[in-house]
Design a protein around this motif. Sequence first.
Motif, short mmCIF file in Angstrom:
data_model
loop_
_atom_site.label_atom_id
_atom_site.label_comp_id
_atom_site.label_asym_id
_atom_site.label_seq_id
_atom_site.Cartn_x
_atom_site.Cartn_y
_atom_site.Cartn_z
N PRO A 127 -3.86 24.73 51.34
CA PRO A 127 -2.54 25.46 51.01
C PRO A 127 -1.70 25.00 49.58
CG PRO A 127 -3.05 23.41 52.85
CD PRO A 127 -4.30 23.60 52.16
N THR A 128 -1.43 26.07 49.84
CA THR A 128 -0.58 26.57 48.62
C THR A 128 0.48 25.56 48.93
OG1 THR A 128 -1.30 28.28 48.62
CG2 THR A 128 0.83 28.14 47.16
N ARG A 129 0.63 24.71 47.33
CA ARG A 129 1.67 23.70 47.79
C ARG A 129 2.87 23.75 46.15
NH1 ARG A 129 1.27 18.66 47.00
NH2 ARG A 129 2.74 17.89 48.71
N ASP A 130 3.86 23.82 46.17
CA ASP A 130 4.93 24.05 45.10
C ASP A 130 4.82 22.94 44.74
OD1 ASP A 130 5.87 24.68 42.93
OD2 ASP A 130 7.89 25.71 43.99
N VAL A 131 3.81 21.91 42.89
CA VAL A 131 4.84 21.08 42.67
C VAL A 131 5.14 21.03 41.47
CG1 VAL A 131 2.83 19.73 43.48
CG2 VAL A 131 2.21 20.82 41.73
N SER A 132 5.56 22.66 41.39
CA SER A 132 6.45 23.10 39.77
C SER A 132 8.32 22.27 39.91
CB SER A 132 7.30 24.44 40.07
OG SER A 132 7.80 24.88 41.04
N GLY A 133 8.80 21.86 41.13
CA GLY A 133 10.28 21.42 41.18
C GLY A 133 11.19 22.47 40.71
N ASP A 134 10.76 23.44 41.00
CA ASP A 134 11.45 24.55 41.21
C ASP A 134 12.87 24.81 42.31
OD1 ASP A 134 12.99 27.60 39.72
OD2 ASP A 134 11.36 28.47 40.90
N TRP A 135 14.11 24.46 42.12
CA TRP A 135 14.96 24.73 43.04
C TRP A 135 16.33 26.14 42.71
CZ3 TRP A 135 20.39 25.12 41.03
CH2 TRP A 135 20.20 24.99 39.43
N GLN A 136 15.82 26.77 41.94
CA GLN A 136 16.78 28.19 42.18
C GLN A 136 16.87 28.68 42.89
OE1 GLN A 136 15.20 26.82 39.72
NE2 GLN A 136 16.20 26.37 37.78
N LYS A 137 15.58 28.65 43.38
CA LYS A 137 15.06 29.69 44.59
C LYS A 137 15.48 29.39 45.94
CE LYS A 137 11.72 31.84 42.21
NZ LYS A 137 10.17 32.10 42.31
N ASN A 138 16.04 28.05 46.42
CA ASN A 138 16.37 27.68 47.79
C ASN A 138 18.00 27.01 47.11
OD1 ASN A 138 13.72 28.17 49.09
ND2 ASN A 138 13.42 26.69 47.33
N ASN A 139 18.76 27.01 48.94
CA ASN A 139 19.87 25.82 48.34
C ASN A 139 19.30 24.85 49.19
OD1 ASN A 139 19.02 25.71 51.65
ND2 ASN A 139 20.38 27.95 51.64
N PHE A 140 20.61 23.89 48.74
CA PHE A 140 20.29 22.61 49.26
C PHE A 140 20.33 21.96 50.62
CE2 PHE A 140 22.72 18.18 49.98
CZ PHE A 140 21.43 17.29 49.00
N HIS A 141 20.69 22.50 51.56
CA HIS A 141 20.58 22.63 52.75
C HIS A 141 18.67 22.52 52.38
CE1 HIS A 141 20.58 21.91 56.86
NE2 HIS A 141 20.12 22.74 56.83
N THR A 142 18.06 23.80 52.40
CA THR A 142 16.65 24.34 52.63
C THR A 142 16.11 23.10 52.02
OG1 THR A 142 17.48 26.43 53.10
CG2 THR A 142 15.39 26.11 51.92
N LEU A 143 16.16 22.59 50.74
CA LEU A 143 15.40 21.83 49.59
C LEU A 143 15.55 19.97 50.39
CD1 LEU A 143 16.30 22.77 45.85
CD2 LEU A 143 14.85 22.99 47.56
#
Length: 461
Positions: A127-143
Amino acid sequence: MADSPSDPELLENGSDREPTLSSPPDIYVEPEVPDPFLIDSDASEDEEPESDAKRKQELPVAAPIRSFSQQNLSKEAPPSPIESEEEDAPEIYLPGLVLPTMFLPIPNTDPLTTLLNKYIHPSERRPTRDVSGDWQKNNFHTLVMTNSWRALARMARDRLVTTDPEDLVLVLGLWYLRLACLSRLRLFNQTSVECTNLFSVLNSIEPSQAKAWLFDKLLPFELEVMFVRLRYWAGDHMGYLDALNVLLRKCKLKARKAPKSDPTTGAMWRERGARVSLIIATQLCEMKDFGASTKLLELLCTQSEPTSALRSALARVYLQGGYIQKARAHFAFVEKSPDATEDMIDMNRALLACANGEWDLASEILTRLIEREPDNFVAVNNLSVSLLSQGRLKEGIEVLEDALKASPASVVVAEPFLFNLSTLYELRSATATQKKHELLLEVAKWSGDGLKTTCLKMPSN
């Protein structure tokens, strides 16, 4: 207690500790049990003991992390204390709190990715896993809901370095978010370094009156608790208990000195004192000192109006220590309590039946509970253990797999659940490897960051 037992013994009760229903182990040294309540007949109201004061200078003090099954998420917090007038607040300017050099870079890999690279081939199956830590594309609640602790930690750092140092409430709140996320990522060394950096700046505040005002009025209590927990992460468990006792002493003094005209302040510090007492009891359980833990919890029950949740927790500690009769007595209290839910009472009955070896009765009670509340994964977990104890291995696996299919996002973050399922697969050794690989893929899809991968019982080296 062991984080991940190597033998095929299963975990019960929805926690990451091994249930111990035999006689309690020998204890080399029994730590002194502190009085969790806030009345000290031998202490002056105006002075702290010299030893405590010295310790506080060395160790600014702090608060808790509880296990999956024992959190009381519906518990009401006491109201916030009345703030002082703005003109009474000292001027504090701490540009050091927002310097980029206060932070360390977060690793761009994790143990789960390592397991995928080792066991899952070809790479297209992973599975594709994002370990970059990019946060700009999601809001706080989603994270938060997706357990994206790496992205949240980066977000806190990025906002801190652009925040006005005069806005101390926001700055300290972002610091707590940053450190809490690092600890959820299990980057304990990095958490310790950054937390030490934070308190180095806070302890350098002059004059001392300004420092005292900040610690009393602005500093989140959870940051003080986290600073104390650094000793636990360093492996100094007795030092951790000592630091918690210092923190408990602080709560007592603050509650006693609270002005009568401001009852919310006293209530707040009493609540904090109770929380610290529960942390101490948890640590004593982890050290298998069930006797000291039950003494502390008994004090909480006798000196206040105990909730059914507290009584149940005390009884379950007695079960772990092998004191079945005492556990039975507290469970009886819970059944008569008006605030006890039917689910809590049934869970207590099932655990008591397990302790007595009545596995068929335990299975019957847990099955009824799950029919009433299908999302009670603690009950599902315990049902699998009771089925295994009756030799019904296939049924135990089916119970856990059905729960995994029904709600994968909820189940894959419960490490005891994954440990039990992995152990049951090993007991059916013919298909263990294939089944554990399938479980790894499912966990990688849903778990997010910070999973303790040892619960999958798959060596990474």
